[in-house]
Design a protein around this motif. Structure first.
Motif, PDB file in Angstrom:
ATOM      1  N   THR A 117       0.846  -1.186   0.000  1.00 26.75           N
ATOM      2  CA  THR A 117       0.000   0.000   0.000  1.00 26.75           C
ATOM      3  C   THR A 117       0.879   1.232   0.000  1.00 26.75           C
ATOM      4  O   THR A 117       2.107   1.129   0.104  1.00 26.75           O
ATOM      5  N   ALA A 118       0.263   2.412  -0.077  1.00 24.91           N
ATOM      6  CA  ALA A 118       1.010   3.668  -0.044  1.00 24.91           C
ATOM      7  C   ALA A 118       1.640   3.883   1.328  1.00 24.91           C
ATOM      8  O   ALA A 118       2.681   4.560   1.459  1.00 24.91           O
ATOM      9  N   GLY A 119       1.045   3.302   2.389  1.00 24.10           N
ATOM     10  CA  GLY A 119       1.587   3.508   3.741  1.00 24.10           C
ATOM     11  C   GLY A 119       2.560   2.420   4.181  1.00 24.10           C
ATOM     12  O   GLY A 119       3.259   2.580   5.204  1.00 24.10           O
ATOM     13  N   GLY A 120       2.660   1.333   3.429  1.00 22.78           N
ATOM     14  CA  GLY A 120       3.566   0.245   3.807  1.00 22.78           C
ATOM     15  C   GLY A 120       3.092  -1.082   3.250  1.00 22.78           C
ATOM     16  O   GLY A 120       2.115  -1.144   2.502  1.00 22.78           O
ATOM     17  N   THR A 121       3.772  -2.157   3.619  1.00 25.06           N
ATOM     18  CA  THR A 121       3.457  -3.498   3.106  1.00 25.06           C
ATOM     19  C   THR A 121       3.202  -4.433   4.276  1.00 25.06           C
ATOM     20  O   THR A 121       3.984  -4.473   5.234  1.00 25.06           O
ATOM     21  N   ALA A 122       2.135  -5.212   4.181  1.00 30.85           N
ATOM     22  CA  ALA A 122       1.798  -6.215   5.193  1.00 30.85           C
ATOM     23  C   ALA A 122       1.738  -7.583   4.520  1.00 30.85           C
ATOM     24  O   ALA A 122       1.220  -7.705   3.410  1.00 30.85           O
ATOM     25  N   VAL A 123       2.280  -8.601   5.202  1.00 32.26           N
ATOM     26  CA  VAL A 123       2.258  -9.976   4.705  1.00 32.26           C
ATOM     27  C   VAL A 123       1.489 -10.813   5.721  1.00 32.26           C
ATOM     28  O   VAL A 123       1.843 -10.838   6.916  1.00 32.26           O
ATOM     29  N   TYR A 127      -2.341 -15.407  10.642  1.00 25.12           N
ATOM     30  CA  TYR A 127      -1.040 -15.061  11.249  1.00 25.12           C
ATOM     31  C   TYR A 127      -0.476 -13.857  10.514  1.00 25.12           C
ATOM     32  O   TYR A 127      -0.519 -13.787   9.266  1.00 25.12           O
ATOM     33  N   LEU A 128       0.045 -12.893  11.270  1.00 25.37           N
ATOM     34  CA  LEU A 128       0.739 -11.751  10.681  1.00 25.37           C
ATOM     35  C   LEU A 128       2.199 -12.123  10.479  1.00 25.37           C
ATOM     36  O   LEU A 128       2.918 -12.380  11.437  1.00 25.37           O
ATOM     37  N   VAL A 129       2.668 -12.135   9.254  1.00 23.05           N
ATOM     38  CA  VAL A 129       4.059 -12.466   8.952  1.00 23.05           C
ATOM     39  C   VAL A 129       4.930 -11.225   9.113  1.00 23.05           C
ATOM     40  O   VAL A 129       5.966 -11.266   9.775  1.00 23.05           O
ATOM     41  N   SER A 130       4.553 -10.085   8.558  1.00 20.59           N
ATOM     42  CA  SER A 130       5.336  -8.853   8.693  1.00 20.59           C
ATOM     43  C   SER A 130       4.448  -7.666   8.376  1.00 20.59           C
ATOM     44  O   SER A 130       3.435  -7.789   7.667  1.00 20.59           O
ATOM     45  N   ALA A 131       4.891  -6.472   8.908  1.00 22.63           N
ATOM     46  CA  ALA A 131       4.190  -5.208   8.626  1.00 22.63           C
ATOM     47  C   ALA A 131       5.238  -4.113   8.612  1.00 22.63           C
ATOM     48  O   ALA A 131       5.794  -3.756   9.659  1.00 22.63           O
ATOM     49  N   THR A 132       5.530  -3.566   7.454  1.00 19.96           N
ATOM     50  CA  THR A 132       6.622  -2.605   7.293  1.00 19.96           C
ATOM     51  C   THR A 132       6.041  -1.276   6.798  1.00 19.96           C
ATOM     52  O   THR A 132       5.505  -1.213   5.662  1.00 19.96           O
ATOM     53  N   PRO A 133       6.144  -0.187   7.629  1.00 13.67           N
ATOM     54  CA  PRO A 133       5.605   1.100   7.180  1.00 13.67           C
ATOM     55  C   PRO A 133       6.520   1.750   6.142  1.00 13.67           C
ATOM     56  O   PRO A 133       7.685   1.382   6.000  1.00 13.67           O
ATOM     57  N   ARG A 134       5.991   2.740   5.487  1.00 11.27           N
ATOM     58  CA  ARG A 134       6.750   3.441   4.443  1.00 11.27           C
ATOM     59  C   ARG A 134       6.667   4.939   4.680  1.00 11.27           C
ATOM     60  O   ARG A 134       5.617   5.454   5.037  1.00 11.27           O
ATOM     61  N   GLY A 135       7.811   5.617   4.421  1.00 10.83           N
ATOM     62  CA  GLY A 135       7.848   7.068   4.546  1.00 10.83           C
ATOM     63  C   GLY A 135       7.552   7.511   5.960  1.00 10.83           C
ATOM     64  O   GLY A 135       8.142   7.021   6.944  1.00 10.83           O
ATOM     65  N   ASP A 136       6.629   8.492   6.070  1.00 10.61           N
ATOM     66  CA  ASP A 136       6.292   9.047   7.376  1.00 10.61           C
ATOM     67  C   ASP A 136       5.127   8.318   8.035  1.00 10.61           C
ATOM     68  O   ASP A 136       4.576   8.802   9.026  1.00 10.61           O
ATOM     69  N   TYR A 137       4.766   7.182   7.510  1.00 12.46           N
ATOM     70  CA  TYR A 137       3.680   6.407   8.105  1.00 12.46           C
ATOM     71  C   TYR A 137       4.203   5.614   9.326  1.00 12.46           C
ATOM     72  O   TYR A 137       5.367   5.254   9.413  1.00 12.46           O
ATOM     73  N   HIS A 140      -0.668   4.570   9.401  1.00 14.60           N
ATOM     74  CA  HIS A 140      -1.325   5.847   9.633  1.00 14.60           C
ATOM     75  C   HIS A 140      -0.286   6.949   9.770  1.00 14.60           C
ATOM     76  O   HIS A 140       0.865   6.704  10.154  1.00 14.60           O
ATOM     77  N   ARG A 141      -0.836   8.186   9.441  1.00 19.39           N
ATOM     78  CA  ARG A 141      -0.102   9.424   9.695  1.00 19.39           C
ATOM     79  C   ARG A 141      -1.133  10.495  10.008  1.00 19.39           C
ATOM     80  O   ARG A 141      -2.322  10.204  10.137  1.00 19.39           O
ATOM     81  N   ILE A 167      -4.293   3.847   6.379  1.00 18.02           N
ATOM     82  CA  ILE A 167      -4.630   2.744   5.484  1.00 18.02           C
ATOM     83  C   ILE A 167      -4.791   1.494   6.359  1.00 18.02           C
ATOM     84  O   ILE A 167      -3.910   1.166   7.146  1.00 18.02           O
ATOM     85  N   ILE A 168      -5.945   0.796   6.165  1.00 16.27           N
ATOM     86  CA  ILE A 168      -6.263  -0.359   7.007  1.00 16.27           C
ATOM     87  C   ILE A 168      -6.295  -1.605   6.142  1.00 16.27           C
ATOM     88  O   ILE A 168      -6.974  -1.637   5.099  1.00 16.27           O
ATOM     89  N   VAL A 169      -5.562  -2.633   6.560  1.00 14.08           N
ATOM     90  CA  VAL A 169      -5.573  -3.953   5.917  1.00 14.08           C
ATOM     91  C   VAL A 169      -6.253  -4.899   6.902  1.00 14.08           C
ATOM     92  O   VAL A 169      -5.765  -5.126   8.011  1.00 14.08           O
TER      93      VAL A 169
END
Length: 200
Positions: free
Chosen positions: A133-139, A148-158, A175-176, A181-183
């Motif tokens: 997503t624009a705010g980051g990537t979730a696996v 199960y949550l494998v990973s959640a990596t934010p991007r930029g100022d999120y 979020h910022r 952005i909600i997954v």
């Protein structure tokens, strides 16, 4: 004087004459034996030590019972002993353990609604999906009706926040200040279901 006086006078004369003769005979005998006795007695000879036979020393008397021997304990030395030096133990050699390898992921057989489908060793199916997503990537992964949550990596100022309301659901928020952005991923009616929304 009486008729007995001549007889007594003669008896006394006889006794006196016998005494005189006896004394004279004894004197003659003593004078005659004097030289003989003088020659018969030898002169005293001085005693010399060399003439005496050597006398052997008396043998020592050995006691019938043996004399016990007393052994004295050794006297400890007064000099101080040097302190014992303790050797430092050798460090234990540890062999490096091989790095744990992650279990091999089976190759996906197919993709359903963006989820990669895998067949596990027990024959069951698991699902894996990445959500960029624009705010980051979730696996997120789903298996045995659990999420199960494998990973959640934010991007930029999120920034990222995660939650799991129940075992069948995982929610990831990037979020910022201006938006978020909600997954939302859930196991629903025997299949994976997911939704991505943006809130401004």
């Amino acid at each position: 004087m009486g008729s007995g006086w001549p007889f007594r006078a003669r008896s006394l004369a006889y006794v006196g004459g016998w005494f005189v003769l006896t004394a004279a005979s004894a004197a003659v005998v003593w004078v005659g034996l004097g030289p003989v006795l003088a020659t018969a007695v030898p002169e005293p000879v001085p005693l010399r030590l060399e003439a005496l036979p050597p006398q052997l020393p008396e043998p020592l008397v050995t006691p019938s019972r043996p004399v016990p021997t007393v052994t004295l304990p050794p006297v400890p030395s007064s000099s101080p002993q040097p302190p014992a030096t303790l050797a430092a133990p050798a460090p234990a050699r540890t062999s490096p353990s091989p790095a744990a390898k992650p279990p091999a992921q089976p190759s996906p057989a197919m993709t359903v609604d963006g989820w990669q489908v895998f067949t596990e060793s027990d024959g069951s199916r698991s699902y894996l999906r990445s959500f960029p997503t624009a705010g980051g990537t979730a696996v997120i992964r789903m298996a045995n009706e659990r999420v199960y949550l494998v990973s959640a990596t934010p991007r930029g100022d999120y920034q990222v926040a995660t939650s799991q309301p129940d075992p069948e659901r995982v929610v990831v928020q990037f979020h910022r200040a201006s938006d978020q952005i909600i997954v939302d991923a859930i196991w629903w009616e025997g299949r994976p279901y997911s939704e991505v929304t943006t809130v401004r």
